[in-house]
Each structure stands twice: as structure tokens, then as C-alpha cells.
Design a protein around this motif. Structure first.
Motif, PDB file in Angstrom:
ATOM      1  N   PRO A   1       0.784  -1.242   0.000  1.00  0.00           N
ATOM      2  CA  PRO A   1       0.000   0.000   0.000  1.00  0.00           C
ATOM      3  C   PRO A   1       0.815   1.292   0.000  1.00  0.00           C
ATOM      4  O   PRO A   1       0.333   2.308  -0.497  1.00  0.00           O
ATOM      5  CB  PRO A   1      -0.838  -0.113   1.274  1.00  0.00           C
ATOM      6  N   MET A   2       2.016   1.293   0.542  1.00  0.00           N
ATOM      7  CA  MET A   2       2.799   2.539   0.531  1.00  0.00           C
ATOM      8  C   MET A   2       3.185   2.915  -0.901  1.00  0.00           C
ATOM      9  O   MET A   2       3.420   4.084  -1.195  1.00  0.00           O
ATOM     10  CB  MET A   2       4.049   2.405   1.394  1.00  0.00           C
ATOM     11  N   TRP A   3       3.203   1.927  -1.803  1.00  0.00           N
ATOM     12  CA  TRP A   3       3.569   2.163  -3.199  1.00  0.00           C
ATOM     13  C   TRP A   3       2.346   2.259  -4.107  1.00  0.00           C
ATOM     14  O   TRP A   3       2.344   3.024  -5.068  1.00  0.00           O
ATOM     15  CB  TRP A   3       4.505   1.061  -3.680  1.00  0.00           C
ATOM     16  N   THR A   4       1.301   1.503  -3.815  1.00  0.00           N
ATOM     17  CA  THR A   4       0.180   1.419  -4.753  1.00  0.00           C
ATOM     18  C   THR A   4      -1.077   2.157  -4.316  1.00  0.00           C
ATOM     19  O   THR A   4      -1.922   2.464  -5.153  1.00  0.00           O
ATOM     20  CB  THR A   4      -0.202  -0.057  -4.987  1.00  0.00           C
ATOM     21  N   ALA A   5      -1.253   2.425  -3.047  1.00  0.00           N
ATOM     22  CA  ALA A   5      -2.501   3.023  -2.561  1.00  0.00           C
ATOM     23  C   ALA A   5      -2.383   4.540  -2.448  1.00  0.00           C
ATOM     24  O   ALA A   5      -1.310   5.118  -2.640  1.00  0.00           O
ATOM     25  CB  ALA A   5      -2.866   2.425  -1.207  1.00  0.00           C
ATOM     26  N   THR A   6      -3.495   5.173  -2.129  1.00  0.00           N
ATOM     27  CA  THR A   6      -3.523   6.608  -1.828  1.00  0.00           C
ATOM     28  C   THR A   6      -4.259   6.794  -0.513  1.00  0.00           C
ATOM     29  O   THR A   6      -4.845   5.861   0.018  1.00  0.00           O
ATOM     30  CB  THR A   6      -4.238   7.407  -2.941  1.00  0.00           C
ATOM     31  N   GLY A   7      -4.201   8.018   0.002  1.00  0.00           N
ATOM     32  CA  GLY A   7      -4.854   8.300   1.275  1.00  0.00           C
ATOM     33  C   GLY A   7      -3.949   7.985   2.445  1.00  0.00           C
ATOM     34  O   GLY A   7      -2.768   7.690   2.280  1.00  0.00           O
ATOM     35  N   PRO A   8      -4.481   8.035   3.658  1.00  0.00           N
ATOM     36  CA  PRO A   8      -3.659   7.783   4.852  1.00  0.00           C
ATOM     37  C   PRO A   8      -3.191   6.330   4.905  1.00  0.00           C
ATOM     38  O   PRO A   8      -3.982   5.412   4.728  1.00  0.00           O
ATOM     39  CB  PRO A   8      -4.597   8.070   6.018  1.00  0.00           C
ATOM     40  N   ARG A   9      -1.879   6.149   5.128  1.00  0.00           N
ATOM     41  CA  ARG A   9      -1.278   4.817   5.238  1.00  0.00           C
ATOM     42  C   ARG A   9      -0.167   4.859   6.266  1.00  0.00           C
ATOM     43  O   ARG A   9       0.414   5.915   6.493  1.00  0.00           O
ATOM     44  CB  ARG A   9      -0.675   4.383   3.904  1.00  0.00           C
ATOM     45  N   GLU A  10       0.135   3.711   6.847  1.00  0.00           N
ATOM     46  CA  GLU A  10       1.267   3.644   7.775  1.00  0.00           C
ATOM     47  C   GLU A  10       1.881   2.261   7.777  1.00  0.00           C
ATOM     48  O   GLU A  10       1.217   1.272   7.465  1.00  0.00           O
ATOM     49  CB  GLU A  10       0.870   4.063   9.187  1.00  0.00           C
ATOM     50  N   LYS A  11       3.156   2.228   8.108  1.00  0.00           N
ATOM     51  CA  LYS A  11       3.898   0.985   8.316  1.00  0.00           C
ATOM     52  C   LYS A  11       4.545   1.074   9.687  1.00  0.00           C
ATOM     53  O   LYS A  11       5.035   2.132  10.089  1.00  0.00           O
ATOM     54  CB  LYS A  11       5.001   0.798   7.265  1.00  0.00           C
ATOM     55  N   ARG A  12       4.561  -0.066  10.403  1.00  0.00           N
ATOM     56  CA  ARG A  12       5.151  -0.148  11.743  1.00  0.00           C
ATOM     57  C   ARG A  12       6.167  -1.274  11.770  1.00  0.00           C
ATOM     58  O   ARG A  12       5.975  -2.295  11.134  1.00  0.00           O
ATOM     59  CB  ARG A  12       4.075  -0.423  12.789  1.00  0.00           C
ATOM     60  N   ARG A  13       7.208  -1.060  12.572  1.00  0.00           N
ATOM     61  CA  ARG A  13       8.218  -2.103  12.751  1.00  0.00           C
ATOM     62  C   ARG A  13       8.719  -2.039  14.186  1.00  0.00           C
ATOM     63  O   ARG A  13       9.211  -1.005  14.642  1.00  0.00           O
ATOM     64  CB  ARG A  13       9.374  -1.883  11.776  1.00  0.00           C
ATOM     65  N   ALA A  14       8.563  -3.146  14.900  1.00  0.00           N
ATOM     66  CA  ALA A  14       9.048  -3.221  16.280  1.00  0.00           C
ATOM     67  C   ALA A  14      10.539  -3.531  16.276  1.00  0.00           C
ATOM     68  O   ALA A  14      11.002  -4.367  15.511  1.00  0.00           O
ATOM     69  CB  ALA A  14       8.283  -4.300  17.044  1.00  0.00           C
ATOM     70  N   VAL A  15      11.258  -2.845  17.152  1.00  0.00           N
ATOM     71  CA  VAL A  15      12.701  -3.052  17.322  1.00  0.00           C
ATOM     72  C   VAL A  15      12.949  -3.367  18.785  1.00  0.00           C
ATOM     73  O   VAL A  15      12.447  -2.666  19.672  1.00  0.00           O
ATOM     74  CB  VAL A  15      13.491  -1.788  16.916  1.00  0.00           C
ATOM     75  N   GLN A  16      13.710  -4.413  19.036  1.00  0.00           N
ATOM     76  CA  GLN A  16      14.072  -4.769  20.404  1.00  0.00           C
ATOM     77  C   GLN A  16      15.509  -4.320  20.662  1.00  0.00           C
ATOM     78  O   GLN A  16      16.402  -4.571  19.850  1.00  0.00           O
ATOM     79  CB  GLN A  16      13.950  -6.277  20.612  1.00  0.00           C
ATOM     80  N   PHE A  17      15.737  -3.651  21.798  1.00  0.00           N
ATOM     81  CA  PHE A  17      17.080  -3.207  22.141  1.00  0.00           C
ATOM     82  C   PHE A  17      17.947  -4.417  22.489  1.00  0.00           C
ATOM     83  O   PHE A  17      17.436  -5.439  22.960  1.00  0.00           O
ATOM     84  CB  PHE A  17      17.040  -2.225  23.312  1.00  0.00           C
ATOM     85  N   SER A  18      19.243  -4.293  22.280  1.00  0.00           N
ATOM     86  CA  SER A  18      20.140  -5.425  22.544  1.00  0.00           C
ATOM     87  C   SER A  18      20.213  -5.764  24.026  1.00  0.00           C
ATOM     88  O   SER A  18      20.404  -6.920  24.396  1.00  0.00           O
ATOM     89  CB  SER A  18      21.544  -5.140  21.993  1.00  0.00           C
ATOM     90  N   THR A  19      20.049  -4.763  24.878  1.00  0.00           N
ATOM     91  CA  THR A  19      19.986  -4.938  26.330  1.00  0.00           C
ATOM     92  C   THR A  19      18.906  -3.998  26.854  1.00  0.00           C
ATOM     93  O   THR A  19      18.868  -2.830  26.444  1.00  0.00           O
ATOM     94  CB  THR A  19      21.341  -4.564  26.983  1.00  0.00           C
ATOM     95  N   PRO A  20      18.032  -4.461  27.733  1.00  0.00           N
ATOM     96  CA  PRO A  20      17.001  -3.549  28.263  1.00  0.00           C
ATOM     97  C   PRO A  20      17.617  -2.385  29.047  1.00  0.00           C
ATOM     98  O   PRO A  20      18.623  -2.556  29.738  1.00  0.00           O
ATOM     99  CB  PRO A  20      16.180  -4.438  29.195  1.00  0.00           C
ATOM    100  N   PHE A  21      17.002  -1.230  28.898  1.00  0.00           N
ATOM    101  CA  PHE A  21      17.390  -0.058  29.673  1.00  0.00           C
ATOM    102  C   PHE A  21      16.709  -0.131  31.040  1.00  0.00           C
ATOM    103  O   PHE A  21      15.823  -0.946  31.264  1.00  0.00           O
ATOM    104  CB  PHE A  21      16.969   1.222  28.941  1.00  0.00           C
ATOM    105  N   LYS A  22      17.116   0.743  31.949  1.00  0.00           N
ATOM    106  CA  LYS A  22      16.499   0.815  33.279  1.00  0.00           C
ATOM    107  C   LYS A  22      15.075   1.378  33.177  1.00  0.00           C
ATOM    108  O   LYS A  22      14.183   0.998  33.941  1.00  0.00           O
ATOM    109  CB  LYS A  22      17.359   1.683  34.195  1.00  0.00           C
ATOM    110  N   ALA A  23      14.861   2.277  32.249  1.00  0.00           N
ATOM    111  CA  ALA A  23      13.577   2.926  31.991  1.00  0.00           C
ATOM    112  C   ALA A  23      13.522   3.226  30.491  1.00  0.00           C
ATOM    113  O   ALA A  23      14.536   3.111  29.804  1.00  0.00           O
ATOM    114  CB  ALA A  23      13.477   4.212  32.803  1.00  0.00           C
TER     115      ALA A  23
END
Length: 116
Positions: A27-49
Motif C-alpha cells: 500500500p505505501m507504493w500502490t494506494a492513496t490516502g492515509p497509510r502507515e507501516k510499523r516495525r518493532a525493534v528490540q534493544f540489545s539490552t534492556p534499559f532501566k527505563a
């Protein structure tokens, strides 16, 4: 302003291919109107906060027949990871995008303790 409360500070960074919609007619290439893509990223080590997260466009392959309308944001930031979100609208066509990210924040320390 985010204040860091200990001397153990972590910086994690990476580079992710957010999407390549030209390959499969997405859809980011073929559609029109509002669109979104999401990608989760995990940190290599968890932070304190939850850390501060900075995003930057590492690659943008967009059609030049219309204006490039783009919003890039870090959402749902936790101590363990972040969700990278790209939004576009109207007739903007984006073939592919790669995003660089950097997270900076306090790390857990052996001297930390919590009252139960």
C-alpha cells in the motif's frame, strides 16, 4: 528534558528496512490516502527505563510525480524496545524505506535496589 539518574548510560543503535512495498505491490507504493507501516525493534539490552529514541531516514525511495509527504515517529517506547512508525497520505508513493535509530538512556546497575 530527560534526566539520567546514574552513571551507567547505554547507547544502542541500529538500522532496519521498514518496508519495500514496490516488491509486492504494497500500500505505501500502490494506494492513496492515509497509510502507515510499523516495525518493532528490540534493544540489545534492556534499559532501566524507557530511553530517548532518535530516528533518521537512511534510505528513501519515493516517486517524484507528487510531493513526498512523510512522518517518521518512535511510538510505544519501553525499556525493552520501540515501535518505528512511518505515515504518509494523499497521493505520495514510497517504494521503500530504511530507518536508522539510536536509543540513549540509563542502564540497570548492580548497586540498584528496590523496596518491596
Amino acid at each position: 528534558m530527560k534526566k539520567l539518574h546514574n552513571h551507567l548510560i547505554g547507547v544502542d543503535q541500529g538500522d532496519v528496512a521498514l518496508f519495500a512495498d514496490f516488491e509486492d505491490g504494497g500500500p505505501m507504493w500502490t494506494a492513496t490516502g492515509p497509510r502507515e507501516k510499523r516495525r518493532a525493534v528490540q534493544f540489545s539490552t534492556p534499559f532501566k527505563a524507557p530511553p530517548s529514541v532518535q530516528l533518521s531516514i537512511a534510505l528513501l525511495d519515493a516517486d517524484t510525480q507528487s510531493a513526498v509527504r512523510l512522518e517518521l515517529v518512535a511510538e510505544n517506547v519501553t525499556a525493552e524496545g520501540v515501535e518505528i512508525v512511518c505515515r504518509t497520505w494523499l497521493d505520495t508513493r514510497i517504494a521503500r524505506m530504511r530507518v536508522s535509530w539510536m536509543a540513549i538512556g540509563s542502564l540497570p546497575h548492580a548497586d540498584d535496589w528496590e523496596l518491596d
